[in-house]
Design a protein around this motif. Structure first.
Motif, PDB file in Angstrom:
ATOM      1  N   GLN A  64       0.772  -7.186  -0.912  1.00 18.64           N
ATOM      2  CA  GLN A  64       1.733  -6.596  -1.839  1.00 18.64           C
ATOM      3  C   GLN A  64       2.917  -5.935  -1.137  1.00 18.64           C
ATOM      4  OE1 GLN A  64      -0.418  -4.007  -4.443  1.00 18.64           O
ATOM      5  NE2 GLN A  64      -1.540  -5.689  -5.391  1.00 18.64           N
ATOM      6  N   CYS A  65       2.837  -5.770   0.164  1.00 19.98           N
ATOM      7  CA  CYS A  65       3.922  -5.120   0.915  1.00 19.98           C
ATOM      8  C   CYS A  65       5.038  -6.118   1.184  1.00 19.98           C
ATOM      9  CB  CYS A  65       3.388  -4.573   2.232  1.00 19.98           C
ATOM     10  SG  CYS A  65       4.648  -3.789   3.246  1.00 19.98           S
ATOM     11  N   ASN A  66       6.283  -5.717   0.890  1.00 25.26           N
ATOM     12  CA  ASN A  66       7.417  -6.580   1.214  1.00 25.26           C
ATOM     13  C   ASN A  66       8.292  -5.973   2.309  1.00 25.26           C
ATOM     14  OD1 ASN A  66       8.978  -4.645  -0.032  1.00 25.26           O
ATOM     15  ND2 ASN A  66      10.034  -6.068  -1.376  1.00 25.26           N
ATOM     16  N   GLY A  67       7.833  -4.901   2.939  1.00 25.03           N
ATOM     17  CA  GLY A  67       8.562  -4.318   4.060  1.00 25.03           C
ATOM     18  C   GLY A  67       9.810  -3.560   3.669  1.00 25.03           C
ATOM     19  N   CYS A  68       9.846  -2.979   2.494  1.00 26.27           N
ATOM     20  CA  CYS A  68      11.052  -2.280   2.022  1.00 26.27           C
ATOM     21  C   CYS A  68      11.329  -1.000   2.815  1.00 26.27           C
ATOM     22  CB  CYS A  68      10.932  -1.956   0.540  1.00 26.27           C
ATOM     23  SG  CYS A  68       9.658  -0.739   0.129  1.00 26.27           S
ATOM     24  N   ASP A  69      10.330  -0.439   3.468  1.00 30.47           N
ATOM     25  CA  ASP A  69      10.411   0.752   4.310  1.00 30.47           C
ATOM     26  C   ASP A  69      10.689   2.036   3.530  1.00 30.47           C
ATOM     27  OD1 ASP A  69      10.052   1.964   6.815  1.00 30.47           O
ATOM     28  OD2 ASP A  69      12.202   2.091   7.124  1.00 30.47           O
ATOM     29  N   LEU A  70      10.380   2.072   2.241  1.00 30.16           N
ATOM     30  CA  LEU A  70      10.485   3.336   1.519  1.00 30.16           C
ATOM     31  C   LEU A  70       9.479   4.342   2.069  1.00 30.16           C
ATOM     32  CD1 LEU A  70      11.091   2.390  -2.203  1.00 30.16           C
ATOM     33  CD2 LEU A  70      12.605   3.590  -0.652  1.00 30.16           C
ATOM     34  N   CYS A  71       8.341   3.862   2.530  1.00 30.58           N
ATOM     35  CA  CYS A  71       7.344   4.760   3.119  1.00 30.58           C
ATOM     36  C   CYS A  71       7.939   5.495   4.318  1.00 30.58           C
ATOM     37  CB  CYS A  71       6.091   3.992   3.518  1.00 30.58           C
ATOM     38  SG  CYS A  71       6.390   2.564   4.586  1.00 30.58           S
ATOM     39  N   GLY A  72       8.660   4.782   5.159  1.00 35.61           N
ATOM     40  CA  GLY A  72       9.285   5.389   6.321  1.00 35.61           C
ATOM     41  C   GLY A  72      10.419   6.331   5.971  1.00 35.61           C
ATOM     42  N   LEU A  73      11.147   6.011   4.914  1.00 37.49           N
ATOM     43  CA  LEU A  73      12.257   6.865   4.506  1.00 37.49           C
ATOM     44  C   LEU A  73      11.785   8.195   3.940  1.00 37.49           C
ATOM     45  CD1 LEU A  73      14.546   4.200   2.831  1.00 37.49           C
ATOM     46  CD2 LEU A  73      14.896   5.340   5.015  1.00 37.49           C
ATOM     47  N   TYR A  74      10.633   8.199   3.270  1.00 36.56           N
ATOM     48  CA  TYR A  74      10.121   9.429   2.674  1.00 36.56           C
ATOM     49  C   TYR A  74       9.246  10.254   3.618  1.00 36.56           C
ATOM     50  CZ  TYR A  74      11.843   8.298  -1.947  1.00 36.56           C
ATOM     51  OH  TYR A  74      12.656   8.042  -3.013  1.00 36.56           O
ATOM     52  N   CYS A  75       8.815   9.686   4.722  1.00 35.18           N
ATOM     53  CA  CYS A  75       7.905  10.398   5.626  1.00 35.18           C
ATOM     54  C   CYS A  75       8.639  11.517   6.370  1.00 35.18           C
ATOM     55  CB  CYS A  75       7.291   9.440   6.632  1.00 35.18           C
ATOM     56  SG  CYS A  75       6.132  10.252   7.753  1.00 35.18           S
ATOM     57  N   PRO A  76       8.219  12.775   6.175  1.00 34.97           N
ATOM     58  CA  PRO A  76       8.892  13.882   6.856  1.00 34.97           C
ATOM     59  C   PRO A  76       8.566  13.961   8.339  1.00 34.97           C
ATOM     60  CG  PRO A  76       7.076  14.714   5.545  1.00 34.97           C
ATOM     61  CD  PRO A  76       7.182  13.243   5.256  1.00 34.97           C
ATOM     62  N   ASP A  77       7.518  13.264   8.780  1.00 35.77           N
ATOM     63  CA  ASP A  77       7.102  13.333  10.182  1.00 35.77           C
ATOM     64  C   ASP A  77       7.408  12.061  10.966  1.00 35.77           C
ATOM     65  OD1 ASP A  77       5.977  15.928   9.976  1.00 35.77           O
ATOM     66  OD2 ASP A  77       4.331  15.038   8.848  1.00 35.77           O
ATOM     67  N   PHE A  78       8.085  11.100  10.349  1.00 38.22           N
ATOM     68  CA  PHE A  78       8.396   9.825  11.000  1.00 38.22           C
ATOM     69  C   PHE A  78       7.139   9.168  11.558  1.00 38.22           C
ATOM     70  CE2 PHE A  78      12.066  12.649  11.433  1.00 38.22           C
ATOM     71  CZ  PHE A  78      12.998  11.939  10.706  1.00 38.22           C
ATOM     72  N   ALA A  79       6.081   9.212  10.772  1.00 47.37           N
ATOM     73  CA  ALA A  79       4.792   8.696  11.214  1.00 47.37           C
ATOM     74  C   ALA A  79       4.527   7.289  10.718  1.00 47.37           C
ATOM     75  CB  ALA A  79       3.669   9.620  10.741  1.00 47.37           C
ATOM     76  N   ILE A  80       5.418   6.716   9.917  1.00 47.62           N
ATOM     77  CA  ILE A  80       5.180   5.400   9.337  1.00 47.62           C
ATOM     78  C   ILE A  80       6.508   4.669   9.191  1.00 47.62           C
ATOM     79  CG2 ILE A  80       5.318   6.308   6.982  1.00 47.62           C
ATOM     80  CD1 ILE A  80       3.174   4.270   6.174  1.00 47.62           C
ATOM     81  N   PHE A  81       6.469   3.360   9.374  1.00 48.10           N
ATOM     82  CA  PHE A  81       7.630   2.529   9.085  1.00 48.10           C
ATOM     83  C   PHE A  81       7.145   1.128   8.746  1.00 48.10           C
ATOM     84  CE2 PHE A  81       6.973   1.869  13.568  1.00 48.10           C
ATOM     85  CZ  PHE A  81       7.274   0.532  13.782  1.00 48.10           C
ATOM     86  N   ALA A  82       7.999   0.394   8.081  1.00 47.98           N
ATOM     87  CA  ALA A  82       7.659  -0.969   7.675  1.00 47.98           C
ATOM     88  C   ALA A  82       8.722  -1.933   8.173  1.00 47.98           C
ATOM     89  CB  ALA A  82       7.545  -1.058   6.156  1.00 47.98           C
ATOM     90  N   LEU A  83       8.290  -3.161   8.414  1.00 45.66           N
ATOM     91  CA  LEU A  83       9.198  -4.228   8.818  1.00 45.66           C
ATOM     92  C   LEU A  83       9.070  -5.370   7.829  1.00 45.66           C
ATOM     93  CD1 LEU A  83       8.632  -4.390  12.672  1.00 45.66           C
ATOM     94  CD2 LEU A  83      10.520  -3.331  11.444  1.00 45.66           C
ATOM     95  N   ARG A  84      10.172  -6.030   7.586  1.00 39.85           N
ATOM     96  CA  ARG A  84      10.204  -7.173   6.680  1.00 39.85           C
ATOM     97  C   ARG A  84      10.305  -8.446   7.513  1.00 39.85           C
ATOM     98  NH1 ARG A  84      14.197  -6.568   1.741  1.00 39.85           N
ATOM     99  NH2 ARG A  84      12.469  -5.307   1.011  1.00 39.85           N
ATOM    100  N   TYR A  85       9.566  -9.470   7.119  1.00 40.71           N
ATOM    101  CA  TYR A  85       9.611 -10.736   7.838  1.00 40.71           C
ATOM    102  C   TYR A  85       9.409 -11.887   6.860  1.00 40.71           C
ATOM    103  CZ  TYR A  85       4.523 -10.316   7.641  1.00 40.71           C
ATOM    104  OH  TYR A  85       3.237 -10.156   7.213  1.00 40.71           O
ATOM    105  N   ASN A  86       9.862 -13.052   7.256  1.00 38.90           N
ATOM    106  CA  ASN A  86       9.717 -14.255   6.433  1.00 38.90           C
ATOM    107  C   ASN A  86       8.469 -15.040   6.790  1.00 38.90           C
ATOM    108  OD1 ASN A  86      12.008 -13.988   4.869  1.00 38.90           O
ATOM    109  ND2 ASN A  86      13.310 -14.992   6.369  1.00 38.90           N
ATOM    110  N   ASN A  87       8.079 -15.021   8.036  1.00 42.17           N
ATOM    111  CA  ASN A  87       6.968 -15.832   8.513  1.00 42.17           C
ATOM    112  C   ASN A  87       5.703 -14.990   8.598  1.00 42.17           C
ATOM    113  OD1 ASN A  87       5.223 -17.514   9.816  1.00 42.17           O
ATOM    114  ND2 ASN A  87       6.522 -17.900  11.594  1.00 42.17           N
TER     115      ASN A  87
END
Length: 106
Positions: A64-87
């Protein structure tokens, strides 16, 4: 105040992109902003504790993850980020944690 209804999970076959989430477990303080603000409901808090004694997030529904990186944008500790890929082969399966790292948190 009434709790907002959860969005139904999006159909991953209709999404063009896939995503991968990376978590720095020891930086996380378990605020769960990433879990609450994930528009696809792909994240959940882990049942295990990190070294600080908090439950870090895990990618519970990788399809279900499309790598939008909203998780990383909201994290106050910079503990998470997402990447988007086609393959889907671009990002492999998560590596298991070493046994020594699990023992430190006990």
């Amino acid at each position: 105040m009434a709790e907002a209804p959860k969005r139904p999970p999006k159909d991953p076959k209709k999404e063009r992109f896939r995503g991968a989430v990376f978590v720095e477990r020891d930086r996380c303080k378990g605020c769960a902003f990433c879990v609450e603000f994930c528009p696809y409901g792909a994240l959940e808090l882990a049942t295990e504790y990190n070294v600080k004694g908090y439950h870090p997030p895990v990618l519970a529904h990788p399809d279900q993850c499309n790598g939008c990186d909203l998780c990383g944008l909201y994290c106050p500790d910079f503990a998470i980020f997402a990447l988007r890929y086609n393959n889907p082969e671009y990002v492999g399966k998560p590596k298991p944690e070493p046994a020594a790292a699990k023992e430190v948190g006990k």
